[in-house]
Design a protein around this motif. Structure first.
Motif, PDB file in Angstrom:
ATOM      1  N   ALA A 194       0.828  -1.206   0.000  1.00  0.00           N
ATOM      2  CA  ALA A 194       0.000   0.000   0.000  1.00  0.00           C
ATOM      3  C   ALA A 194       0.863   1.256   0.000  1.00  0.00           C
ATOM      4  N   LEU A 195       1.930   1.234   0.771  1.00  0.00           N
ATOM      5  CA  LEU A 195       2.830   2.387   0.832  1.00  0.00           C
ATOM      6  C   LEU A 195       3.488   2.652  -0.516  1.00  0.00           C
ATOM      7  N   PHE A 196       4.027   1.605  -1.139  1.00  0.00           N
ATOM      8  CA  PHE A 196       4.695   1.782  -2.424  1.00  0.00           C
ATOM      9  C   PHE A 196       3.710   2.081  -3.554  1.00  0.00           C
ATOM     10  N   THR A 197       2.516   1.517  -3.494  1.00  0.00           N
ATOM     11  CA  THR A 197       1.521   1.823  -4.517  1.00  0.00           C
ATOM     12  C   THR A 197       1.118   3.287  -4.445  1.00  0.00           C
ATOM     13  N   TYR A 205      12.024  -4.906 -12.673  1.00  0.00           N
ATOM     14  CA  TYR A 205      11.191  -5.850 -11.941  1.00  0.00           C
ATOM     15  C   TYR A 205      12.099  -6.858 -11.249  1.00  0.00           C
ATOM     16  N   ILE A 206      11.853  -7.093  -9.976  1.00  0.00           N
ATOM     17  CA  ILE A 206      12.620  -8.086  -9.224  1.00  0.00           C
ATOM     18  C   ILE A 206      11.655  -9.195  -8.827  1.00  0.00           C
ATOM     19  N   PRO A 207      11.888 -10.420  -9.281  1.00  0.00           N
ATOM     20  CA  PRO A 207      11.005 -11.540  -8.931  1.00  0.00           C
ATOM     21  C   PRO A 207      11.223 -11.953  -7.474  1.00  0.00           C
ATOM     22  N   PHE A 208      10.389 -11.456  -6.581  1.00  0.00           N
ATOM     23  CA  PHE A 208      10.594 -11.634  -5.145  1.00  0.00           C
ATOM     24  C   PHE A 208      10.610 -13.099  -4.729  1.00  0.00           C
ATOM     25  N   ALA A 209       9.748 -13.918  -5.318  1.00  0.00           N
ATOM     26  CA  ALA A 209       9.672 -15.332  -4.922  1.00  0.00           C
ATOM     27  C   ALA A 209      10.976 -16.060  -5.213  1.00  0.00           C
ATOM     28  N   ALA A 210      11.663 -15.677  -6.276  1.00  0.00           N
ATOM     29  CA  ALA A 210      12.919 -16.337  -6.627  1.00  0.00           C
ATOM     30  C   ALA A 210      13.995 -16.078  -5.580  1.00  0.00           C
ATOM     31  N   PHE A 211      13.868 -15.032  -4.799  1.00  0.00           N
ATOM     32  CA  PHE A 211      14.827 -14.733  -3.747  1.00  0.00           C
ATOM     33  C   PHE A 211      14.292 -15.099  -2.366  1.00  0.00           C
ATOM     34  N   PHE A 212      12.971 -15.079  -2.200  1.00  0.00           N
ATOM     35  CA  PHE A 212      12.384 -15.431  -0.908  1.00  0.00           C
ATOM     36  C   PHE A 212      12.494 -16.925  -0.628  1.00  0.00           C
ATOM     37  N   VAL A 213      12.316 -17.751  -1.631  1.00  0.00           N
ATOM     38  CA  VAL A 213      12.353 -19.208  -1.415  1.00  0.00           C
ATOM     39  C   VAL A 213      13.726 -19.678  -0.923  1.00  0.00           C
ATOM     40  N   LYS A 254       0.775 -12.637  -0.598  1.00  0.00           N
ATOM     41  CA  LYS A 254       0.315 -13.952  -0.131  1.00  0.00           C
ATOM     42  C   LYS A 254       1.496 -14.869   0.164  1.00  0.00           C
ATOM     43  N   LEU A 255       2.576 -14.740  -0.590  1.00  0.00           N
ATOM     44  CA  LEU A 255       3.773 -15.537  -0.331  1.00  0.00           C
ATOM     45  C   LEU A 255       4.382 -15.184   1.022  1.00  0.00           C
ATOM     46  N   LEU A 256       4.391 -13.921   1.385  1.00  0.00           N
ATOM     47  CA  LEU A 256       4.888 -13.531   2.701  1.00  0.00           C
ATOM     48  C   LEU A 256       4.025 -14.124   3.808  1.00  0.00           C
ATOM     49  N   GLY A 257       2.716 -14.148   3.611  1.00  0.00           N
ATOM     50  CA  GLY A 257       1.833 -14.761   4.604  1.00  0.00           C
ATOM     51  C   GLY A 257       2.070 -16.253   4.734  1.00  0.00           C
ATOM     52  N   ALA A 258       2.177 -16.941   3.604  1.00  0.00           N
ATOM     53  CA  ALA A 258       2.441 -18.383   3.630  1.00  0.00           C
ATOM     54  C   ALA A 258       3.827 -18.679   4.189  1.00  0.00           C
ATOM     55  N   GLY A 259       4.792 -17.857   3.851  1.00  0.00           N
ATOM     56  CA  GLY A 259       6.130 -18.022   4.402  1.00  0.00           C
ATOM     57  C   GLY A 259       6.153 -17.813   5.904  1.00  0.00           C
ATOM     58  N   GLY A 260       5.333 -16.899   6.392  1.00  0.00           N
ATOM     59  CA  GLY A 260       5.224 -16.691   7.835  1.00  0.00           C
ATOM     60  C   GLY A 260       4.649 -17.903   8.540  1.00  0.00           C
ATOM     61  N   ILE A 261       3.735 -18.608   7.875  1.00  0.00           N
ATOM     62  CA  ILE A 261       3.184 -19.832   8.461  1.00  0.00           C
ATOM     63  C   ILE A 261       4.265 -20.904   8.544  1.00  0.00           C
ATOM     64  N   TYR A 282       4.674  -0.465 -13.718  1.00  0.00           N
ATOM     65  CA  TYR A 282       4.710  -1.755 -13.036  1.00  0.00           C
ATOM     66  C   TYR A 282       4.221  -1.552 -11.610  1.00  0.00           C
ATOM     67  N   PRO A 283       3.358  -2.432 -11.125  1.00  0.00           N
ATOM     68  CA  PRO A 283       2.996  -2.310  -9.706  1.00  0.00           C
ATOM     69  C   PRO A 283       4.204  -2.659  -8.846  1.00  0.00           C
ATOM     70  N   PRO A 284       4.414  -1.941  -7.768  1.00  0.00           N
ATOM     71  CA  PRO A 284       5.618  -2.155  -6.975  1.00  0.00           C
ATOM     72  C   PRO A 284       5.656  -3.506  -6.270  1.00  0.00           C
ATOM     73  N   ILE A 285       4.521  -4.019  -5.853  1.00  0.00           N
ATOM     74  CA  ILE A 285       4.470  -5.326  -5.219  1.00  0.00           C
ATOM     75  C   ILE A 285       3.137  -5.960  -5.591  1.00  0.00           C
ATOM     76  N   GLY A 286       3.188  -7.218  -5.960  1.00  0.00           N
ATOM     77  CA  GLY A 286       1.971  -7.879  -6.410  1.00  0.00           C
ATOM     78  C   GLY A 286       1.273  -8.618  -5.279  1.00  0.00           C
ATOM     79  N   MET A 287       0.035  -9.002  -5.501  1.00  0.00           N
ATOM     80  CA  MET A 287      -0.713  -9.746  -4.496  1.00  0.00           C
ATOM     81  C   MET A 287      -0.095 -11.112  -4.251  1.00  0.00           C
TER      82      MET A 287
END
Length: 156
Positions: free
Chosen positions: A75-78, A134-142, A98-105, A89-94
């Protein structure tokens, strides 16, 4: 006898979903829900039924923190992107949220902090090296999540 087999199958399924999310985000700039929701459910099953570094309370707290953090940053970056008239480009996608939420679990609050830190640092280095918009966040979060999970399992 069956208990370790179920645990191994759940971990293998979670690893496969995580790999598919990272690969798809790197190639197509999207994190499909077809991999994300089984990853989330597998994390819940592991946290509830198998002893480990993340219990059910930590999993719930980590999921809430991860989703809240992702939604707040998004929300801040948007808002900043729209005010700068640079909304190509949207700064962060949904999917990232959701990946951050699942990663937190999967990781709990401590592991989520470690994985997010690793993902942000390596993503920034990759983006600067490739001059990417564009930086593919999932490729670095995993990979960061795998390191955080191993650190929690063996070091903490």
């Amino acid at each position: 006898m069956i208990y370790p087999l179920i645990f191994a199958l759940l971990m293998a399924g979670g690893a496969w979903c995580a790999f598919q999310m990272a690969r798809t985000d790197l190639r197509r700039r999207i994190i499909p829900d077809v991999y994300l929701f089984p990853f989330l459910m597998t994390g819940l099953l592991v946290a509830v039924f198998f002893p480990g570094p993340v219990g059910p309370a930590d999993a719930a707290l980590g999921g809430a923190i991860g989703y809240g953090l992702g939604a707040g940053v998004g929300a801040l970056f948007t808002h900043a992107s729209k005010s700068a008239k640079n909304a190509e480009y949207p700064p962060i996608g949904m999917g990232d949220i959701k990946l951050l939420g699942a990663g937190g679990i999967w990781l709990g609050p401590t592991g989520l902090a470690i994985a997010t830190f690793i993902a942000c640092i390596t993503g920034i280095m990759w983006g600067r090296r490739h001059r990417a918009r564009y930086i593919p966040f999932a490729a670095f979060f995993v990979p960061g999540a795998i390191i955080a999970l191993l650190a929690q399992w063996f070091l903490l």
